[in-house]
Design an enzyme around this catalytic site. Sequence first.
Site, short mmCIF file in Angstrom:
data_model
loop_
_atom_site.label_atom_id
_atom_site.label_comp_id
_atom_site.label_asym_id
_atom_site.label_seq_id
_atom_site.Cartn_x
_atom_site.Cartn_y
_atom_site.Cartn_z
N GLU A 1 3.00 -7.47 -10.67
CA GLU A 1 2.25 -7.00 -9.50
C GLU A 1 0.87 -7.65 -9.44
OE1 GLU A 1 3.50 -2.53 -8.55
OE2 GLU A 1 2.79 -2.78 -10.61
N TYR B 1 -12.13 2.00 16.17
CA TYR B 1 -10.93 1.69 15.37
C TYR B 1 -11.13 0.37 14.62
CZ TYR B 1 -8.93 4.86 18.89
OH TYR B 1 -8.69 5.90 19.73
N ILE C 1 -2.07 3.44 -7.10
CA ILE C 1 -2.34 3.56 -5.67
C ILE C 1 -3.10 4.86 -5.38
CG2 ILE C 1 -0.60 1.97 -4.86
CD1 ILE C 1 1.27 4.29 -4.31
N GLU C 2 -3.06 5.82 -6.28
CA GLU C 2 -3.88 7.02 -6.16
C GLU C 2 -5.36 6.64 -6.19
OE1 GLU C 2 -1.26 6.59 -8.10
OE2 GLU C 2 -0.16 8.47 -8.39
N LYS D 1 3.97 1.40 -1.04
CA LYS D 1 4.35 0.14 -1.67
C LYS D 1 5.83 -0.09 -1.35
CE LYS D 1 2.83 -0.74 -5.92
NZ LYS D 1 2.46 -0.55 -7.35
#
Length: 128
Positions: free
Chosen positions: A27, A59, A78-79, A105
């Site tokens: 990764e 935005y 990812i947290e 993911k």
Amino acid sequence: MDSFADRDRIILAGLAFYGYHGVMMEENALGQRFRIDLELGLDMSEAARSDDVASTISYAHIYDLVKEAFEERRFKLIEALGHHIMARLFERFDKLDWIRIKVRKPEAPLPIVAGEAAIEMVRTREQI
């Protein structure tokens, strides 16, 4: 935490990024696609009455900040990535009361045929 179901929000869904976040060496070396969904809670009463972008959050500015936060450092989890993005959004935009973020993911290194790994977090300004 009380429900945010009936509150004003800006929604940006399916934001796509390519990055090098993850625990596995592959990764970090090869990278992968990520998708981010956001709900940003703020009072939009004034913007609705005035039709003035200065009364809300652009935005484009949200997207630019999310991209910057996504790319500025690498995370194993990812947290941690989701928390970092929320912290940066709260830091930049005073109007925000709460944020819901989902980091997905689609190509997580798991032995699955279809699906994705994801996290979802909801935080108020005071919880960051």
